[in-house]
Design a protein around this motif. Structure first.
Motif, PDB file in Angstrom:
ATOM      1  N   GLU A 100      58.242  33.004  52.742  1.00 25.58           N
ATOM      2  CA  GLU A 100      58.882  33.407  53.987  1.00 25.58           C
ATOM      3  C   GLU A 100      58.053  34.451  54.719  1.00 25.58           C
ATOM      4  O   GLU A 100      58.205  34.655  55.912  1.00 25.58           O
ATOM      5  CB  GLU A 100      60.292  33.945  53.735  1.00 25.58           C
ATOM      6  N   LEU A 101      57.146  35.126  54.013  1.00 26.97           N
ATOM      7  CA  LEU A 101      56.246  36.083  54.657  1.00 26.97           C
ATOM      8  C   LEU A 101      54.920  35.450  55.042  1.00 26.97           C
ATOM      9  O   LEU A 101      54.177  35.991  55.841  1.00 26.97           O
ATOM     10  CB  LEU A 101      55.991  37.270  53.724  1.00 26.97           C
ATOM     11  N   GLY A 102      54.615  34.330  54.438  1.00 30.66           N
ATOM     12  CA  GLY A 102      53.384  33.642  54.798  1.00 30.66           C
ATOM     13  C   GLY A 102      52.144  34.109  54.074  1.00 30.66           C
ATOM     14  O   GLY A 102      51.048  33.639  54.358  1.00 30.66           O
ATOM     15  N   ALA A 103      52.267  35.058  53.131  1.00 34.98           N
ATOM     16  CA  ALA A 103      51.086  35.547  52.420  1.00 34.98           C
ATOM     17  C   ALA A 103      50.604  34.521  51.393  1.00 34.98           C
ATOM     18  O   ALA A 103      51.405  33.839  50.757  1.00 34.98           O
ATOM     19  CB  ALA A 103      51.398  36.874  51.735  1.00 34.98           C
ATOM     20  N   ASP A 104      49.291  34.413  51.244  1.00 37.09           N
ATOM     21  CA  ASP A 104      48.717  33.504  50.255  1.00 37.09           C
ATOM     22  C   ASP A 104      48.577  34.163  48.888  1.00 37.09           C
ATOM     23  O   ASP A 104      48.563  33.480  47.864  1.00 37.09           O
ATOM     24  CB  ASP A 104      47.338  33.029  50.723  1.00 37.09           C
ATOM     25  N   ASP A 105      48.454  35.486  48.866  1.00 35.33           N
ATOM     26  CA  ASP A 105      48.291  36.198  47.605  1.00 35.33           C
ATOM     27  C   ASP A 105      48.557  37.680  47.866  1.00 35.33           C
ATOM     28  O   ASP A 105      48.720  38.099  49.021  1.00 35.33           O
ATOM     29  CB  ASP A 105      46.876  36.008  47.059  1.00 35.33           C
ATOM     30  N   TYR A 106      48.618  38.472  46.808  1.00 41.22           N
ATOM     31  CA  TYR A 106      48.792  39.915  46.950  1.00 41.22           C
ATOM     32  C   TYR A 106      47.976  40.609  45.872  1.00 41.22           C
ATOM     33  O   TYR A 106      47.673  40.033  44.827  1.00 41.22           O
ATOM     34  CB  TYR A 106      50.269  40.319  46.839  1.00 41.22           C
ATOM     35  N   ILE A 107      47.600  41.844  46.140  1.00 41.61           N
ATOM     36  CA  ILE A 107      46.888  42.670  45.164  1.00 41.61           C
ATOM     37  C   ILE A 107      47.532  44.047  45.167  1.00 41.61           C
ATOM     38  O   ILE A 107      47.738  44.644  46.228  1.00 41.61           O
ATOM     39  CB  ILE A 107      45.391  42.810  45.513  1.00 41.61           C
ATOM     40  N   CYS A 108      47.864  44.539  43.981  1.00 44.64           N
ATOM     41  CA  CYS A 108      48.492  45.864  43.880  1.00 44.64           C
ATOM     42  C   CYS A 108      47.417  46.945  43.737  1.00 44.64           C
ATOM     43  O   CYS A 108      46.443  46.786  42.998  1.00 44.64           O
ATOM     44  CB  CYS A 108      49.431  45.913  42.677  1.00 44.64           C
ATOM     45  N   LYS A 109      47.634  48.054  44.433  1.00 46.49           N
ATOM     46  CA  LYS A 109      46.761  49.218  44.290  1.00 46.49           C
ATOM     47  C   LYS A 109      47.181  50.024  43.072  1.00 46.49           C
ATOM     48  O   LYS A 109      48.376  50.098  42.766  1.00 46.49           O
ATOM     49  CB  LYS A 109      46.857  50.107  45.536  1.00 46.49           C
ATOM     50  N   PRO A 110      46.234  50.679  42.388  1.00 44.56           N
ATOM     51  CA  PRO A 110      44.782  50.637  42.617  1.00 44.56           C
ATOM     52  C   PRO A 110      44.202  49.328  42.098  1.00 44.56           C
ATOM     53  O   PRO A 110      44.726  48.734  41.160  1.00 44.56           O
ATOM     54  CB  PRO A 110      44.267  51.825  41.815  1.00 44.56           C
ATOM     55  N   PHE A 111      43.137  48.863  42.721  1.00 49.49           N
ATOM     56  CA  PHE A 111      42.541  47.601  42.325  1.00 49.49           C
ATOM     57  C   PHE A 111      41.024  47.743  42.243  1.00 49.49           C
ATOM     58  O   PHE A 111      40.427  48.677  42.785  1.00 49.49           O
ATOM     59  CB  PHE A 111      42.893  46.481  43.301  1.00 49.49           C
ATOM     60  N   SER A 112      40.417  46.800  41.545  1.00 49.26           N
ATOM     61  CA  SER A 112      38.953  46.746  41.465  1.00 49.26           C
ATOM     62  C   SER A 112      38.430  45.961  42.670  1.00 49.26           C
ATOM     63  O   SER A 112      38.969  44.898  42.995  1.00 49.26           O
ATOM     64  CB  SER A 112      38.523  46.043  40.174  1.00 49.26           C
ATOM     65  N   ARG A 114      35.890  44.220  42.760  1.00 47.08           N
ATOM     66  CA  ARG A 114      35.449  42.919  42.252  1.00 47.08           C
ATOM     67  C   ARG A 114      36.629  41.942  42.214  1.00 47.08           C
ATOM     68  O   ARG A 114      36.457  40.737  42.449  1.00 47.08           O
ATOM     69  CB  ARG A 114      34.854  43.072  40.853  1.00 47.08           C
ATOM     70  N   GLU A 115      37.818  42.467  41.898  1.00 45.32           N
ATOM     71  CA  GLU A 115      39.010  41.614  41.899  1.00 45.32           C
ATOM     72  C   GLU A 115      39.302  41.119  43.311  1.00 45.32           C
ATOM     73  O   GLU A 115      39.673  39.954  43.505  1.00 45.32           O
ATOM     74  CB  GLU A 115      40.224  42.391  41.377  1.00 45.32           C
ATOM     75  N   VAL A 116      39.109  41.977  44.302  1.00 51.69           N
ATOM     76  CA  VAL A 116      39.339  41.571  45.693  1.00 51.69           C
ATOM     77  C   VAL A 116      38.413  40.419  46.066  1.00 51.69           C
ATOM     78  O   VAL A 116      38.840  39.432  46.673  1.00 51.69           O
ATOM     79  CB  VAL A 116      39.129  42.760  46.656  1.00 51.69           C
ATOM     80  N   VAL A 117      37.145  40.528  45.699  1.00 52.38           N
ATOM     81  CA  VAL A 117      36.182  39.466  46.003  1.00 52.38           C
ATOM     82  C   VAL A 117      36.593  38.168  45.307  1.00 52.38           C
ATOM     83  O   VAL A 117      36.561  37.085  45.909  1.00 52.38           O
ATOM     84  CB  VAL A 117      34.758  39.877  45.587  1.00 52.38           C
ATOM     85  N   ALA A 118      37.004  38.272  44.046  1.00 49.07           N
ATOM     86  CA  ALA A 118      37.401  37.079  43.295  1.00 49.07           C
ATOM     87  C   ALA A 118      38.641  36.432  43.909  1.00 49.07           C
ATOM     88  O   ALA A 118      38.710  35.196  44.041  1.00 49.07           O
ATOM     89  CB  ALA A 118      37.675  37.447  41.834  1.00 49.07           C
ATOM     90  N   ARG A 119      39.612  37.252  44.296  1.00 48.57           N
ATOM     91  CA  ARG A 119      40.824  36.725  44.925  1.00 48.57           C
ATOM     92  C   ARG A 119      40.503  36.097  46.273  1.00 48.57           C
ATOM     93  O   ARG A 119      41.071  35.062  46.642  1.00 48.57           O
ATOM     94  CB  ARG A 119      41.854  37.834  45.100  1.00 48.57           C
ATOM     95  N   ALA A 120      39.610  36.742  47.025  1.00 45.72           N
ATOM     96  CA  ALA A 120      39.222  36.203  48.334  1.00 45.72           C
ATOM     97  C   ALA A 120      38.610  34.820  48.172  1.00 45.72           C
ATOM     98  O   ALA A 120      38.943  33.874  48.904  1.00 45.72           O
ATOM     99  CB  ALA A 120      38.253  37.152  49.034  1.00 45.72           C
ATOM    100  N   ARG A 121      37.708  34.678  47.218  1.00 45.08           N
ATOM    101  CA  ARG A 121      37.076  33.382  46.989  1.00 45.08           C
ATOM    102  C   ARG A 121      38.114  32.323  46.630  1.00 45.08           C
ATOM    103  O   ARG A 121      38.070  31.187  47.116  1.00 45.08           O
ATOM    104  CB  ARG A 121      36.051  33.493  45.864  1.00 45.08           C
ATOM    105  N   ALA A 122      39.042  32.696  45.740  1.00 51.62           N
ATOM    106  CA  ALA A 122      40.049  31.741  45.282  1.00 51.62           C
ATOM    107  C   ALA A 122      40.965  31.301  46.429  1.00 51.62           C
ATOM    108  O   ALA A 122      41.258  30.114  46.587  1.00 51.62           O
ATOM    109  CB  ALA A 122      40.877  32.358  44.153  1.00 51.62           C
ATOM    110  N   VAL A 123      41.409  32.264  47.239  1.00 51.05           N
ATOM    111  CA  VAL A 123      42.305  31.945  48.349  1.00 51.05           C
ATOM    112  C   VAL A 123      41.603  31.072  49.385  1.00 51.05           C
ATOM    113  O   VAL A 123      42.168  30.105  49.892  1.00 51.05           O
ATOM    114  CB  VAL A 123      42.842  33.243  49.002  1.00 51.05           C
TER     115      VAL A 123
END
Length: 234
Positions: A100-112, A114-123
């Motif tokens: 209902e919000l339209g988000a494809d994924d979420y990441i909780c802070k604090p985060f790495s 490298r995790e952001v890059v990996a999630r970006a690639r996957a999404v």
């Protein structure tokens, strides 16, 4: 107007150190980045571009327009842009996961980063696969987000805007059961009050239009006491 290249990422984050760190890692992985630090600047920025970014990293808590509102607006106006929400509020996770919000994924802070890059690639991989699936031919159910139409074996289903939105939401997550309340949130962007029977009525009309083309296939199924789901045949 600015030109947005392939694999561009808009970072909407009001903490400059976080934004810079994420941008450095993304750029090091071949992405083009742009940074905004205030919610009120996001939609005007989108409107000023020749083409939208591939992905938005969107902080939940922003000065000005908040991340949830921006997520809904971006999804409604630029439906093919991938969105990853960034949040420090764990209690918001269930809401962020809801389509209902339209988000494809979420990441909780604090985060790495490298995790952001990996999630970006996957999404982005999933987003491109979905785009490819929508345009693979006329032997299946194909949605045209730009034209707001649906084709079944090459036949236009002649859906209303509400019916198209209903089908689009369920097709986004095959097999996922949506409650009537969740579907209502998608059907009516102005959050009007409607009864659950209204949802049932729209689903009934949608199923009839599909059955007119595919009388022997049931791809929208009722789940007793819960809601509905899109279940494509194997």
């Amino acid at each position: 107007m600015s030109h947005i290249t392939t694999d561009s990422v808009l970072i909407v984050e009001d903490e400059p150190k976080i934004a810079r760190l994420v941008a450095d890692y993304l750029e090091g992985s071949g992405y083009t980045t742009h940074h905004l630090d205030h919610g009120d600047t996001v939609l005007p920025w989108f409107e000023s571009q020749e083409a939208p970014p591939e992905l938005v990293l969107l902080d939940l808590m922003l000065p000005g327009t908040d991340g949830l509102t921006l997520c809904r607006e971006i999804r409604q106006r630029w439906p093919r842009v991938a969105i990853i929400m960034l949040t420090a509020r764990v209690e918001e996770v269930d809401r962020l996961l809801g389509l209902e919000l339209g988000a494809d994924d979420y990441i909780c802070k604090p985060f790495s980063p490298r995790e952001v890059v990996a999630r970006a690639r996957a999404v982005l991989r999933r987003s491109r696969a979905a785009d490819a699936d929508r345009h693979t031919g006329t032997d299946d159910l194909v949605l045209d987000d730009d034209g707001w139409c649906a084709m079944a074996d090459g036949h236009d289903l002649a859906l209303t805007a509400v019916e198209f939105q209903l089908l689009r939401v369920m097709m986004h997550s095959p097999g996922r059961i949506f409650s009537r309340e969740q579907l209502m949130d998608h059907m009516y962007r102005d959050h009007r009050i409607v009864s659950e029977r209204t949802v049932d009525s729209h689903v009934k009309k949608l199923r009839k239009k599909i059955a007119d083309i595919w009388p022997d296939r049931e791809i929208i199924r009722s789940v007793y006491g819960v809601g509905y789901k899109y279940q494509p045949e194997e």
